[in-house]
Design a protein around this motif. Structure first.
Motif, PDB file in Angstrom:
ATOM      1  N   PHE A   1       0.828  -1.203   0.000  1.00 61.52           N
ATOM      2  CA  PHE A   1       0.000   0.000   0.000  1.00 61.52           C
ATOM      3  C   PHE A   1       0.865   1.256   0.000  1.00 61.52           C
ATOM      4  O   PHE A   1       2.003   1.255   0.473  1.00 61.52           O
ATOM      5  N   SER A   2       0.304   2.307  -0.555  1.00 55.62           N
ATOM      6  CA  SER A   2       0.999   3.593  -0.553  1.00 55.62           C
ATOM      7  C   SER A   2       0.633   4.364   0.703  1.00 55.62           C
ATOM      8  O   SER A   2      -0.350   4.059   1.391  1.00 55.62           O
ATOM      9  N   ASP A   3       1.419   5.388   0.995  1.00 57.56           N
ATOM     10  CA  ASP A   3       1.072   6.279   2.093  1.00 57.56           C
ATOM     11  C   ASP A   3      -0.014   7.256   1.638  1.00 57.56           C
ATOM     12  O   ASP A   3      -0.527   7.175   0.513  1.00 57.56           O
ATOM     13  N   LEU A   4      -0.372   8.176   2.487  1.00 55.92           N
ATOM     14  CA  LEU A   4      -1.413   9.161   2.187  1.00 55.92           C
ATOM     15  C   LEU A   4      -0.925  10.524   2.651  1.00 55.92           C
ATOM     16  O   LEU A   4      -0.720  10.748   3.849  1.00 55.92           O
ATOM     17  N   GLY A   5      -0.708  11.426   1.686  1.00 54.96           N
ATOM     18  CA  GLY A   5      -0.159  12.739   2.016  1.00 54.96           C
ATOM     19  C   GLY A   5      -0.956  13.880   1.432  1.00 54.96           C
ATOM     20  O   GLY A   5      -2.046  13.712   0.881  1.00 54.96           O
ATOM     21  N   TYR A   6      -0.379  15.066   1.516  1.00 55.55           N
ATOM     22  CA  TYR A   6      -1.075  16.290   1.116  1.00 55.55           C
ATOM     23  C   TYR A   6      -1.454  16.290  -0.367  1.00 55.55           C
ATOM     24  O   TYR A   6      -2.532  16.741  -0.750  1.00 55.55           O
TER      25      TYR A   6
END
Length: 419
Positions: free
Chosen positions: A403-408
């Motif tokens: 999974f990918s991270d979650l950012g701005y």
């Protein structure tokens, strides 16, 4: 686009000794491809490529395909699934910039027009043409532009056209997801190439993007279907960016047979070819997660325990948790968020004896915190890839999700997607 790194870049992909990566790309024997600008994407200078065509010139081409399980699957998926010979696809016609999804009967008609134009350019029957679209949902597709694009692409087909084809299928992707491999089989060397797109609307429920794979090996349709199915379950079915299932997901494997090298069923050749396909698709899947809109890092959660549904449910809950994903983005080893996600996945099981290990450092045993070097752990989660291992009571089952991270930037990209 230039290559930022060798194609096989993840520690989570096992690359067989029989596989070699070709930095110069190029398609296997029997294939030609092209990508053109047809004016479907927003205006830019120079215009962005948005219509692609992939053609196998071999009449005996075999194939296999997998599609989204979405209840609102788009017309291109429905037309291909219901009107094409999925075991003998010679042509792939694709557009980006418009998903032709939630478009009703007009959308079905335009997908059928696409199929007809692809057949004409590939000099084959309509039922040997797959059509795919990707982009904005709920906007009628200008089929006239797509057809003109396919006519232009048909005139531009060439054996090294995979780069333009790749550009033509991309939407919010920040980098290309393609590769060409050489695979040494007992009967000779074959080529295996692929082009994929995907950065958002990604959820483990099959395909989760567009991916087109080509080989010049001789592969029976039944073998191609078996291998694609197995490899998809270990790659595209194991990734998540935002927990959202796309309406257009499609993966297609085409086998031209032009090399004359045969992959016999239940043979050493099948095993070696399958291992190569598995490595190729796993790396592409990881690249999609790595390119998750605005992402910095990729995580892998491995869950082991004694009840299969609980193991799978837990892995997906952790991979899709906004709290876990934002911690991954910030390089924060906040393992309490992982425990919370496990509890959400397995309600009414307290007290749950859960174990948590991050990058080889055990932080929780049987539901309780254990001492560890916090500074060392913080340094380990600052890398590009972070692994989380979760142990549930019992043994016998194991699964993984990338999974990918979650950012701005994810918010910015999706808040402004149609504007």
């Amino acid at each position: 686009m230039s290559e930022a790194r060798p194609f096989f870049s993840s520690r989570w992909v096992d690359v067989p000794d029989s596989v070699g990566w070709l930095p110069g790309h190029g398609l296997p024997q029997g294939f030609r491809a092209a990508g053109v600008a047809a004016g479907i994407k927003k205006e830019s200078h120079p215009p962005r490529l948005d219509v692609g065509l992939m053609v196998s010139d071999e009449e005996a081409t075999t194939s296999a395909a997998r599609f989204t399980r979405s209840g609102t699957a788009a017309p291109p998926v429905l037309v291909t699934r219901d009107r094409a010979r999925l075991d003998a696809l010679r042509v792939v016609a694709v557009n980006s910039g418009n998903a032709n999804a939630a478009t009703g009967r007009p959308g079905m008609d335009e997908a059928a027009r696409m199929q007809g134009a692809g057949a004409m350019m590939g000099r084959t029957a309509e039922d040997r043409v797959a059509v795919c679209s990707t982009g904005v949902i709920g906007v009628q597709l200008d089929g006239a532009k797509v057809v003109r694009g396919l006519l232009a692409a048909g005139k531009a087909l060439r054996p090294d056209g995979d780069g333009d084809f790749q550009q033509a299928i991309m939407t919010t992707d920040l980098f290309e997801k393609r590769a060409t491999l050489e695979v040494d089989l007992p009967g000779g060397t074959v080529r295996l190439s692929a082009q994929a797109k995907g950065a958002g609307m990604i959820q483990p429920s099959f395909a989760t993007m567009l991916c087109f794979v080509q080989t010049d090996a001789v592969v029976a349709a039944e073998t191609a279907d078996l291998l694609l199915g197995v490899c998809v379950k270990r790659s595209f079915d194991r990734i998540s960016v935002d927990g959202q299932l796309s309406t257009n997901d499609t993966a297609i494997l085409q086998c031209s047979g032009a090399s004359g090298v045969v992959v016999e069923p239940e043979s050493e050749s099948e095993l070696i070819f399958g291992q190569a396909l598995d490595a190729l698709l796993r790396q592409l899947a990881l690249d999609i997660a790595r390119d998750g809109e605005g992402a910095r890092r990729v995580g892998r959660v491995v869950v082991r325990g004694g009840h299969g549904p609980n193991v799978e449910r837990t892995a997906r809950a952790v991979a899709n948790s906004p709290l876990v994903k934002t911690a991954l983005y910030g390089g924060d080893p906040n393992w309490g968020r992982i425990v919370q996600a496990v509890g959400l996945a397995l309600p009414d099981t307290a007290p749950l004896a859960v174990d948590v290990t991050i990058e080889g450092v055990q932080v929780c045993v049987a539901g309780s915190a254990v001492g560890h070097d916090a500074d060392a752990l913080a340094a380990r989660v600052a890398g590009d890839e972070v692994e989380y291992a979760i142990g549930l009571p019992g043994d016998g089952f194991e699964t993984e999700v990338f999974f990918s991270d979650l950012g701005y930037d994810y918010i910015k990209i999706n808040a402004e997607y149609t504007t």
